[in-house]
Scaffold this active site. Sequence first.
Site, mmCIF file in Angstrom:
data_model
loop_
_atom_site.group_PDB
_atom_site.id
_atom_site.type_symbol
_atom_site.label_atom_id
_atom_site.label_comp_id
_atom_site.label_asym_id
_atom_site.label_seq_id
_atom_site.Cartn_x
_atom_site.Cartn_y
_atom_site.Cartn_z
ATOM 1 N N LYS A 40 0.900 -1.075 0.139
ATOM 2 C CA LYS A 40 -0.094 0.012 -0.020
ATOM 3 C C LYS A 40 0.928 1.411 -0.077
ATOM 4 C CE LYS A 40 -3.765 -0.479 2.559
ATOM 5 N NZ LYS A 40 -3.950 -0.669 3.854
ATOM 6 N N ARG A 110 -3.041 3.226 8.502
ATOM 7 C CA ARG A 110 -3.402 2.094 7.936
ATOM 8 C C ARG A 110 -2.194 1.011 7.976
ATOM 9 N NH1 ARG A 110 -4.875 4.383 1.924
ATOM 10 N NH2 ARG A 110 -5.972 2.691 1.884
ATOM 11 N N GLY A 119 -7.968 -6.698 4.256
ATOM 12 C CA GLY A 119 -9.053 -6.864 5.589
ATOM 13 C C GLY A 119 -8.287 -7.590 6.818
ATOM 14 N N MET A 121 -5.599 -6.985 8.415
ATOM 15 C CA MET A 121 -4.890 -6.234 9.607
ATOM 16 C C MET A 121 -5.938 -5.004 9.819
ATOM 17 S SD MET A 121 -0.803 -6.814 8.807
ATOM 18 C CE MET A 121 -1.074 -6.254 7.352
ATOM 19 N N ARG A 377 -3.410 -1.520 -6.327
ATOM 20 C CA ARG A 377 -2.767 -2.774 -6.047
ATOM 21 C C ARG A 377 -3.103 -3.620 -7.339
ATOM 22 N NH1 ARG A 377 -6.071 -4.575 -0.722
ATOM 23 N NH2 ARG A 377 -7.969 -4.868 -1.598
ATOM 24 N N HIS A 495 -16.012 -8.871 1.084
ATOM 25 C CA HIS A 495 -14.907 -9.681 1.465
ATOM 26 C C HIS A 495 -14.961 -11.243 1.047
ATOM 27 C CE1 HIS A 495 -13.537 -12.651 4.600
ATOM 28 N NE2 HIS A 495 -12.255 -11.525 4.625
ATOM 29 N N ARG A 602 -0.180 -48.453 -19.121
ATOM 30 C CA ARG A 602 -0.203 -49.604 -18.027
ATOM 31 C C ARG A 602 -0.796 -50.811 -18.903
ATOM 32 N NH1 ARG A 602 -1.951 -45.182 -15.769
ATOM 33 N NH2 ARG A 602 -0.828 -44.565 -13.673
ATOM 34 N N ARG A 661 4.420 -50.031 -20.757
ATOM 35 C CA ARG A 661 5.112 -50.799 -19.641
ATOM 36 C C ARG A 661 4.575 -52.070 -19.494
ATOM 37 N NH1 ARG A 661 4.090 -48.468 -13.657
ATOM 38 N NH2 ARG A 661 2.090 -49.562 -13.992
ATOM 39 N N SER A 808 12.532 -43.623 -17.477
ATOM 40 C CA SER A 808 11.321 -42.925 -16.997
ATOM 41 C C SER A 808 11.228 -43.099 -15.416
ATOM 42 C CB SER A 808 10.048 -43.436 -17.624
ATOM 43 O OG SER A 808 9.011 -42.741 -17.409
ATOM 44 N N THR A 811 8.410 -41.694 -9.905
ATOM 45 C CA THR A 811 8.634 -41.271 -8.311
ATOM 46 C C THR A 811 7.735 -41.670 -7.343
ATOM 47 O OG1 THR A 811 7.365 -39.353 -9.546
ATOM 48 C CG2 THR A 811 9.912 -39.145 -9.424
ATOM 49 N N ASN A 812 6.685 -42.244 -7.653
ATOM 50 C CA ASN A 812 6.029 -42.924 -6.555
ATOM 51 C C ASN A 812 6.715 -43.886 -5.929
ATOM 52 O OD1 ASN A 812 3.741 -41.193 -7.730
ATOM 53 N ND2 ASN A 812 2.863 -42.721 -8.504
ATOM 54 N N ASP A 813 7.068 -44.786 -6.503
ATOM 55 C CA ASP A 813 7.878 -46.021 -6.149
ATOM 56 C C ASP A 813 9.251 -45.378 -5.538
ATOM 57 O OD1 ASP A 813 6.281 -48.342 -5.474
ATOM 58 O OD2 ASP A 813 6.482 -48.845 -7.880
ATOM 59 N N CYS A 875 7.251 -40.375 -14.992
ATOM 60 C CA CYS A 875 5.789 -40.740 -15.037
ATOM 61 C C CYS A 875 4.920 -40.958 -13.790
ATOM 62 C CB CYS A 875 5.616 -42.280 -15.981
ATOM 63 S SG CYS A 875 6.424 -43.694 -15.176
ATOM 64 N N TYR A 895 10.939 -34.861 -20.933
ATOM 65 C CA TYR A 895 9.536 -34.510 -20.872
ATOM 66 C C TYR A 895 9.010 -35.045 -19.265
ATOM 67 C CZ TYR A 895 9.195 -39.684 -21.243
ATOM 68 O OH TYR A 895 9.214 -40.943 -20.914
HETATM 69 P P1 ADP Z 1 -7.379 -2.441 3.947
HETATM 70 O O1 ADP Z 1 -5.984 -2.932 3.740
HETATM 71 O O2 ADP Z 1 -8.147 -3.506 4.830
HETATM 72 O O3 ADP Z 1 -8.288 -2.305 2.740
HETATM 73 P P2 ADP Z 1 -7.184 0.212 4.195
HETATM 74 O O4 ADP Z 1 -6.120 0.953 4.718
HETATM 75 O O5 ADP Z 1 -7.467 0.308 2.811
HETATM 76 O O6 ADP Z 1 -7.523 -1.003 4.718
HETATM 77 O O7 ADP Z 1 -8.318 1.068 4.793
HETATM 78 C C1 ADP Z 1 -9.787 0.489 5.155
HETATM 79 C C2 ADP Z 1 -10.891 1.476 4.509
HETATM 80 O O8 ADP Z 1 -10.537 2.907 4.948
HETATM 81 C C3 ADP Z 1 -10.694 1.826 2.978
HETATM 82 O O9 ADP Z 1 -11.784 1.452 2.266
HETATM 83 C C4 ADP Z 1 -10.152 3.253 2.678
HETATM 84 O O10 ADP Z 1 -10.885 3.825 1.462
HETATM 85 C C5 ADP Z 1 -10.398 4.059 3.959
HETATM 86 N N1 ADP Z 1 -9.492 5.136 3.962
HETATM 87 C C6 ADP Z 1 -8.158 4.496 4.748
HETATM 88 N N2 ADP Z 1 -7.457 5.737 4.779
HETATM 89 C C7 ADP Z 1 -8.354 6.731 4.454
HETATM 90 C C8 ADP Z 1 -8.089 8.295 4.320
HETATM 91 N N3 ADP Z 1 -7.049 8.778 4.553
HETATM 92 N N4 ADP Z 1 -9.164 9.187 4.029
HETATM 93 C C9 ADP Z 1 -10.366 8.653 3.535
HETATM 94 N N5 ADP Z 1 -10.511 6.939 3.583
HETATM 95 C C10 ADP Z 1 -9.677 6.351 4.122
HETATM 96 MG MG MG Z 2 -7.620 -0.925 1.347
HETATM 97 MG MG MG Z 3 6.109 -48.578 -9.791
#
Ligand code: ADP
Ligand code: MG
Ligand code: MG
Length: 971
Positions: A40, A110, A119, A121, A377, A495, A602, A661, A808, A811-813, A875, A895
């Site tokens: 990020k 963040r 989501g 952390m 990202r 999510h 086989r 074989r 050939s 690798t199982n055996d 094989c 192969y």
């Molecule tokens: P995650 O990695 O879980 O997506 P984010 O750090 O992106 O967490 O933040 C969660 C939400 O908060 C996001 O939807 C983002 O748009 C909002 N957010 C984060 N920072 C800001 C900011 N500076 N201003 C407005 N919204 C923010």
């Molecule tokens: Mg985000």
């Molecule tokens: Mg065999």
Amino acid sequence: MAKASRQSMKAGGKSVKHVYFFGGGKADGTAAMKNLLGGKGANLAEMASLGIPVPPGFTITTDACVHYFKNGGAYPTGLKQQVEKALRRVEEVTGKTFGDPANPLLVSVRSGARQSMPGMMETVLNVGLTSKTMPGLIKRSGNARFVYDAYRRLIQMYSDVVMEKAAGIEPKEGMGVRQQLERELHAMKKRLGVKQDTELSAKHLEELIGIYKRTVKNALGKPFPDDAIEQLWGGIAAVFQSWNGKRAISYRRIEGIPDEWGTACNVQTMVFGNMGDKSATGVAFTRNPATGEHIFYGEWLPNAQGEDVVAGIRTPNPINEAGKTDDTKHLASLETAMPKLYTQLDAIQRTLERHYTDMQDIEFTIEDGTLYMLQTRTGKRNGPAAVRMAVEMVREKLIGADEAVMRVRPDQLDELLHPIVDPAAERTAKPIAKGLPAGPGGGTGQVVFTANDAVAWKKQGKQVILVREETNPEDVEGMRAAAAILTSRGGMTSHAALVARGWGKCCIVGAGSVEVDMASRTFTTNGVRLKEGDWITLNGTKGVAYEGKLPMVKAAEENPDFVALMELTDKSRRLGVRANADTPADAKRARAFGAQGIGLFRTEHMFYGAGSDEPLFKLRKMIMSSTEAERRAAVDELFPHVKADMKATLEAMEGLPVTIRTLDPPLHEFVPHAPEAQAELAGALGISVEALQKRARDLEETNPMMGHRGVRLGVTYPEVTEMQVRAVLEATAELLAEGTRAFPEIMIPVTCSVNELTNQKEIAVRVHDEVCAKYGVKKVPHSFGTMIEIPRAALTAGKIAEVVEFFSYGTNDLTQMTFGFSRDDIGGFAPDYIEKGILADDPFQTIDTEAVGELIDIGIRRGRATRPKLKVGICGEHGGEPRSVWFCHGVGMDYVSCSPFRVPIARLAAAQAAIADKRAVRPAAKKKAARKPAKKAAKKKVAKKKVAKKKVARKKPPRKKAARKKTRRKR
Ligand code: ADP
Ligand code: MG
Ligand code: MG
């Protein structure tokens, strides 16, 4: 930037750079600095440098987080001062001051790791709002309601993330501070008779804030901090701590992300999408992540904060007209609601995709008519989308062919080949719910309502579908365990959708008719009531759910994008790919998937299953014969069956090599046990049932896997080898005479010594001469080779290669005999071995490069030292497993051979291994080195074992940790 990185190189002392500023068109960091700044932070820096509007801020490095954990929660020297300095810079750019009563700066704090963990952390928004700064903000914004709303959100997030989770407090079920506050909010709405949060007035919110503060104090024994700086540092520490939160740890286990990485922490100026009708927030993708279609695709909400879109609380609007569906066509798109801003956003998304040359997943917020980008990202995508994007981006000249091949993970390709709901059955099935198609393909299973149940039921061997209102990061393990996921709320960026797409799992979200009742463990939808354990079926491609268990069929291989990608892989790979096939039907399927031959046919296959009665009876006669004369007679009877069987497959392959074989399994496996079968057989042999039973007992072995089987049968009963060789060569001679090309490779199994092969080859040579005489030809094209599946064979490969033209690896055996692990019984202890870290992986799933791999390498080197043109393949079941394919490439095999359905995966993995090789060699050495055959590079690697292991590890495709199938016996 150069200056910044130079500074950061100075190790130790006060001069280490822990804080990287971005904003106002400038940034200390770049997109390349993901390890230090997290994904990020690195991308925020990159966007700022590109002149894209990003709210200014700074990133505290992952190194600082690592230091924090190593030192019991202490920050590295100089961090405090660097944060203060960066904060001053943010204040300069924004013209606002943190903690200032008149014109306060608010920030978000963040998290953001090296690899995206969506989501998993924590993030705290609106940091810096206090009783001191609120009045100033009310005055400047002229909107008290908005400020109170921001403040109550801050209390909610901060008390949960900083005061409870980061403090290590584990409340009782349902008693978390966040839930307590939510209950207060609901109570107030109920009291006032309103439905939406937005219906609460400034006065109501002010009252709610009072209630919130008391609740926090009661629940946690501490007041909510009323000091901006204290809030900021609380937020920073909490973000670091969230690296070790339960969800984050469990996600890392699943994805194989190392615990040592740590997270970066981004402190960024807040922008508000909830300031009124000219404000909005949204999430979008530069291409459709579910189909790969090249249209700007996303969702937005007017007057909302970022969290609202992903939380699945309100069903979001489509971002443009092109992305509308039947379910969303009545909702206003951003394109029509705010056309100017949409045009600006569209231009930015194009810039970003061109800049990153990959599909981007972006977050944006519009504050009172001004657009800000909050994140970009590389977007997660499912298999079909990955394939389509890769081939289309090549056509658009955005990326090259090699890059396209590297963009698709082998397991994503698997998704294209995965089952879908049988269209015939679906036509007559009764849909019970409709939602958004968040993860394609079909899934069927028994309904469960909690993630824990999903995990528990799966453990009992059941197939389940997780049905929920919405999912949250706590559910990931249950989602993983489920065959498919169905939610009643949330959009394509919710999510559930995000996670399912990442895994390529069948998923439907936002099926509004579904009402889950947790108390009775039932759900109702369109008048149907279903309970826990009932079967349902999902079509994740269409977004339709059905009652009952519908049949599944394999997806079509005729997908043109898939075909195009496969053509690209064939340009770069060096390894050949063959299939293991025993019937003409399998052979045809294998060719359709692009197999360049059969690596394992086989012979014993003809004695199992449909149509096997007659040949099996004759085989039994052969087995039960007690004299050579008896046996010869039985063998002669068997001969036409064997010949016809081989001829049909050779014919289907039209001259592509077919490795046949000779009989491999211990003979007792074919002995009849049913009394009628015994009587019939005894009759045919003209002996009594008792005599037959005695002969059967004589065949019994204590350890049949290491008993009288494979080449050992051919040594004891030369007439059996003779018959098989004759069948192969006559079939070939006849095909050639008929004008059909054919090329058999006769392969002797379970050998451990060159003398066994000398013995068998004598038979082959003699039979060859006889067949030539019979058909009046000079020679019948074929080659003679052996399996290498016993360590002794690998070690004596130099001698063996004097007699054979190909190896050939079975690798199982080979794995079984190298480890001394019975592959039929490993299930009893393998899970413990993996759990306790004694084994990194099940060696029957992926080649153990350390020992089995070493034996393979030794065998190849010694074999080729004797016979430079020795052809080498594999094989065993490893031949279709991506990491093993990489290994086979590295040791210079010719192969790999695998089951027909794995052929495309092997082709892709083989191409990726070749490209990775090319890329790894280039920067280090010059052009000359790049042209060296891969084999040589590989040999060097194994010679320098330690170095090699590191290299291989780096180049290995990401592992799929959770998929640990039980090893089956299959020869
Ligand atoms: P995650 O990695 O879980 O997506 P984010 O750090 O992106 O967490 O933040 C969660 C939400 O908060 C996001 O939807 C983002 O748009 C909002 N957010 C984060 N920072 C800001 C900011 N500076 N201003 C407005 N919204 C923010
Ligand atoms: Mg985000
Ligand atoms: Mg065999």
